[in-house]
Design an enzyme around this catalytic site. Structure first.
Site, PDB file in Angstrom:
ATOM      1  N   SER A 141     -40.323 -21.012  53.622  1.00  0.00           N
ATOM      2  CA  SER A 141     -40.518 -21.144  52.181  1.00  0.00           C
ATOM      3  C   SER A 141     -41.138 -19.892  51.560  1.00  0.00           C
ATOM      4  O   SER A 141     -40.862 -19.574  50.404  1.00  0.00           O
ATOM      5  CB  SER A 141     -41.411 -22.357  51.893  1.00  0.00           C
ATOM      6  OG  SER A 141     -40.802 -23.546  52.343  1.00  0.00           O
ATOM      7  N   ARG A 307     -19.288 -59.738  51.383  1.00  0.00           N
ATOM      8  CA  ARG A 307     -20.047 -60.295  52.514  1.00  0.00           C
ATOM      9  C   ARG A 307     -20.899 -61.461  52.041  1.00  0.00           C
ATOM     10  O   ARG A 307     -21.664 -61.339  51.076  1.00  0.00           O
ATOM     11  CB  ARG A 307     -20.943 -59.207  53.117  1.00  0.00           C
ATOM     12  CG  ARG A 307     -21.794 -59.685  54.287  1.00  0.00           C
ATOM     13  CD  ARG A 307     -20.929 -59.906  55.526  1.00  0.00           C
ATOM     14  NE  ARG A 307     -21.741 -59.973  56.729  1.00  0.00           N
ATOM     15  CZ  ARG A 307     -22.264 -61.100  57.225  1.00  0.00           C
ATOM     16  NH1 ARG A 307     -22.065 -62.250  56.619  1.00  0.00           N
ATOM     17  NH2 ARG A 307     -22.989 -61.056  58.339  1.00  0.00           N
ATOM     18  N   GLU A 421     -32.687 -24.802  50.898  1.00  0.00           N
ATOM     19  CA  GLU A 421     -32.725 -24.357  49.499  1.00  0.00           C
ATOM     20  C   GLU A 421     -34.070 -24.696  48.854  1.00  0.00           C
ATOM     21  O   GLU A 421     -34.147 -24.980  47.662  1.00  0.00           O
ATOM     22  CB  GLU A 421     -31.574 -24.965  48.704  1.00  0.00           C
ATOM     23  CG  GLU A 421     -30.237 -24.299  48.947  1.00  0.00           C
ATOM     24  CD  GLU A 421     -30.222 -22.828  48.524  1.00  0.00           C
ATOM     25  OE1 GLU A 421     -30.755 -22.494  47.445  1.00  0.00           O
ATOM     26  OE2 GLU A 421     -29.689 -22.008  49.284  1.00  0.00           O
ATOM     27  N   ASP A 423     -38.081 -26.180  50.433  1.00  0.00           N
ATOM     28  CA  ASP A 423     -38.732 -27.408  50.864  1.00  0.00           C
ATOM     29  C   ASP A 423     -39.219 -28.182  49.643  1.00  0.00           C
ATOM     30  O   ASP A 423     -39.821 -27.622  48.726  1.00  0.00           O
ATOM     31  CB  ASP A 423     -39.914 -27.061  51.771  1.00  0.00           C
ATOM     32  CG  ASP A 423     -40.699 -28.286  52.173  1.00  0.00           C
ATOM     33  OD1 ASP A 423     -40.333 -28.913  53.175  1.00  0.00           O
ATOM     34  OD2 ASP A 423     -41.674 -28.620  51.458  1.00  0.00           O
TER      35      ASP A 423
END
Length: 658
Positions: A141, A307, A421, A423
């Site tokens: 970073s 379901r 891209e 943290d």
């Protein structure tokens, strides 16, 4: 709200200005592009590399490049293209993003005319595969502190690119392990014994036969949880000679004698200007995460409509999953948040095109706002994807755990999006710090956490950045009467005011704590910030929630169809009240809600769930994801619609039910 909503009209709203790009992908990307369940890593890499050459360029991710190099100068279209690829195969999306977003985007943004003429056509066509080599093992970073060096030697007219130790190894680099032939490498520029900060070079890493270039060591990052088709690798440089002209020198030049010059004198401002030009990758990742979330929700909602589970005391048929309040509590708030983030992403893409899509010089203030907005939404979208895809997996029970039903791969492939891209925790801190004008004035842009040169007493005020619908939002907020308890919680102005008030209060509190820390710990700047880190993260969350709600409100205002507008308005109510319900603790602690009003919000949310239940399928169908793209076996099976009580009776009597 009308009983029937035209899905086609809803789709038009969601497709927005880039409907042509979305439709082109829906038509072009057939079964060939779908993931192959159970393939090996090598098989996935071979397949994704082959398919990359079959993607459309004019309307695809390469569309951001100028027309003279094979693109269509459509920055927004390239972001939307990445979202569409994410719904087909996330490995394909990431591979394309590395090639045309990161690698090609860096050459376009940081290079000059000679670099463009020499390389962009081949990058767009896929003749040259490339990498984006920024992250290091020891510095992910904190890019400004990269350890790789690139030292200029005027005698040879070359830079010496070198990895001084293992912590400086370039790591997790997409396209590096197998396919990359060149890399944009970020390193500390040194000339005449002086450092000038991080810059980028275009460096060949393999020869025509695919062998590593002299001095370049290439390794494989190894097995990953997901994204099997992306060849993440490691790069190490042992005194590699890089010609002077391979420096991407838009923002920093070195002449033959080694004299450095730049149009931006301040090292820190130059660095963040360079990184700011690459913000498109962050916007793409956030959008792709949201696209994957839409796929997961579509699968879960459709499955919940076929379901059945458990019967009612007064009936013989089992109940559809989607008819249970507990199931609605899972799916509908997540779906409402996905809608809100969709409109926020649309607004962000438009801003990106306005700021970076033309030939005019980039306005510094708007660029900083763009960077902050991109950081905020990327964090929100990727965290939301991680939570929601897991929830959808659980909502589908054991079937959701089978690879053939897509959800496991969506979960595995998007998990890393919270990390790359930027943290998410670091990005959230940057967002909050960008709202403090004293901090912004000091640095001119966003930077890493706790720079020692910043004194907390310089924080003079906080700023609430407005979204595009500024006048509309202000009008709605100003129309709210004084006493909250007399206003319906579905009043849009009250919702907006509650979000704004939360952000403003948290920002005020952060300013006070920073100033108090400065008074007692002025010689320990790291401790000043570290002590309020939790508070700062809360500021970022509140800010992101507010700008997301405002973008949703603006999107509704721009919707022409009355029925669609009414549906979206109720979805927006659910989003706003779900956020308030989730943060009840804060609103109660700070006197913004009474206990009675807090209970009322839960009751209203439950009422909205019942109201929206008939439109649940419509809401996911509005995403217009082709059935083929869902790639989910359980949705193609005949639903079991048996009469539970009759079956039990037949089993007891030894007979089949009639």
């Amino acid at each position: 709200m009308p009983d029937h909503i035209d899905v086609a009209r809803l789709r038009e709203v969601l497709d927005g200005p880039w409907a042509k790009v979305r439709d082109a992908h829906r038509e072009h990307l057939d079964e060939r592009f779908l993931p192959v369940y159970g393939e090996t890593g090598d098989q996935a890499r071979e397949r994704i590399t082959r398919l990359l050459g079959e993607l459309p360029t004019g309307l695809g991710m390469a569309s951001a490049f100028p027309t003279e190099y094979g693109g269509s100068a459509d920055v927004g279209g390239s972001i939307v293209a990445s979202e569409m690829l994410a719904q087909v195969d996330l490995s394909l999306m990431v591979k394309a993003g590395v090639q045309w977003g990161l690698f090609g985007g860096a050459v376009a943004a940081l290079g000059t005319q000679r670099h463009h003429d020499a390389y962009l056509r081949d990058i767009v066509s896929g003749t040259i595969f490339g990498c984006f080599a920024m992250t290091e093992t020891g510095h992910g970073s904190d890019v400004q502190q990269l350890r790789t060096t690139c030292t200029y030697d005027p005698r040879t007219q070359t830079f010496d690119l070198h990895t001084p130790h293992e912590a400086a190894r370039k790591d997790y680099i997409g396209n590096a392990a197998r396919d990359g032939r060149m890399a944009v490498v970020f390193a500390q520029l040194i000339t005449n014994g002086q450092r000038h900060g991080v810059h980028a070079w275009l460096v060949p890493i393999r020869d025509a036969q695919g062998n590593p270039m002299p001095g370049v060591r290439i390794g494989d990052a190894g097995p990953k949880a997901g994204l099997l088709g992306v060849d993440n690798g490691r790069l190490t440089f042992d005194h590699v000679a890089v010609p002077r002209e391979m420096l991407l020198d838009r923002y920093g030049q070195v002449d033959e004698e080694g004299t450095y010059s730049s149009p931006i004198e301040n090292d820190s401002r130059r660095f963040f200007t360079m990184l700011g030009t690459l913000v498109r990758g962050r916007v793409s990742v956030g959008g792709a995460a949201s696209a994957a979330t839409k796929s997961a929700l579509t699968i879960a909602v459709r499955y919940g409509d076929i379901r059945r589970q458990f019967g009612t005391p007064d009936g013989g048929r089992e109940v559809l999953l989607n008819d249970y309040l507990a199931h609605q509590r899972k799916l509908l708030p997540a779906l409402a948040t996905t809608y809100a983030l969709h409109f926020a992403q649309t607004e962000l893409i438009a801003a990106l095109g306005e700021v970076q899509g033309g030939d005019e010089p980039v306005d510094d203030r708007r660029q900083r706002e763009l960077e902050s907005r991109a950081a905020a939404l990327k964090a929100a979208q990727t965290w939301h994807a991680t939570r929601t895809i897991q929830m959808c997996r659980e909502a589908c029970g054991g079937a959701g755990y089978l690879a053939e039903n897509r959800l496991p791969s969506l979960k595995a492939d998007t998990d890393v999006f919270t990390t790359f891209e930027g943290d998410n925790t670091v990005l959230s801190q940057l967002v909050a710090k960008g709202l403090l004008t004293g901090y912004r004035d000091e640095f001119g842009s966003l930077d890493g956490w706790g720079r020692a040169s910043f004194a907390a007493e310089q924080v003079r005020e906080m700023v609430l950045e407005r979204t595009a619908a500024r006048s509309l939002i202000e009008r709605l907020v100003s129309a709210v009467p004084g006493r909250d308890e007399e206003i319906a919680v579905t009043d849009r102005g009250w919702q907006l005011k509650a979000f704004e008030d939360r952000e403003r209060h948290l920002l005020d509190g952060a300013v006070r704590r920073l100033r108090n820390g400065a008074a007692t710990k002025k010689d320990h700047p790291f401790d000043i910030f570290n002590d309020v880190q939790d508070h700062v993260l809360s500021v970022a969350t509140a800010h992101t929630d507010r700008i997301t709600l405002e973008a949703f409100v603006a999107g509704i205002a721009d919707t022409a169809d009355p029925a669609v507008r009414a549906l979206l308005s109720r979805v927006c109510d659910l989003y706003a009240l779900s956020v308030i319900e989730t943060n009840k603790g804060w609103f109660l602690e700070h006197g913004r809600l009474t206990p009675a009003r807090s209970k009322a919000i839960t009751a209203v949310v439950n009422g909205l769930l019942k109201e929206l239940r008939p439109h649940l399928r419509t809401l996911v169908d509005g995403f217009a994801i082709p059935d083929t793209w869902l790639h989910c076996a359980m949705l193609n099976e005949e639903p079991v619609r048996q009469d539970t009580m009759a079956t039990q009776d037949a089993a007891r009597d030894g007979q089949l039910p009639t």
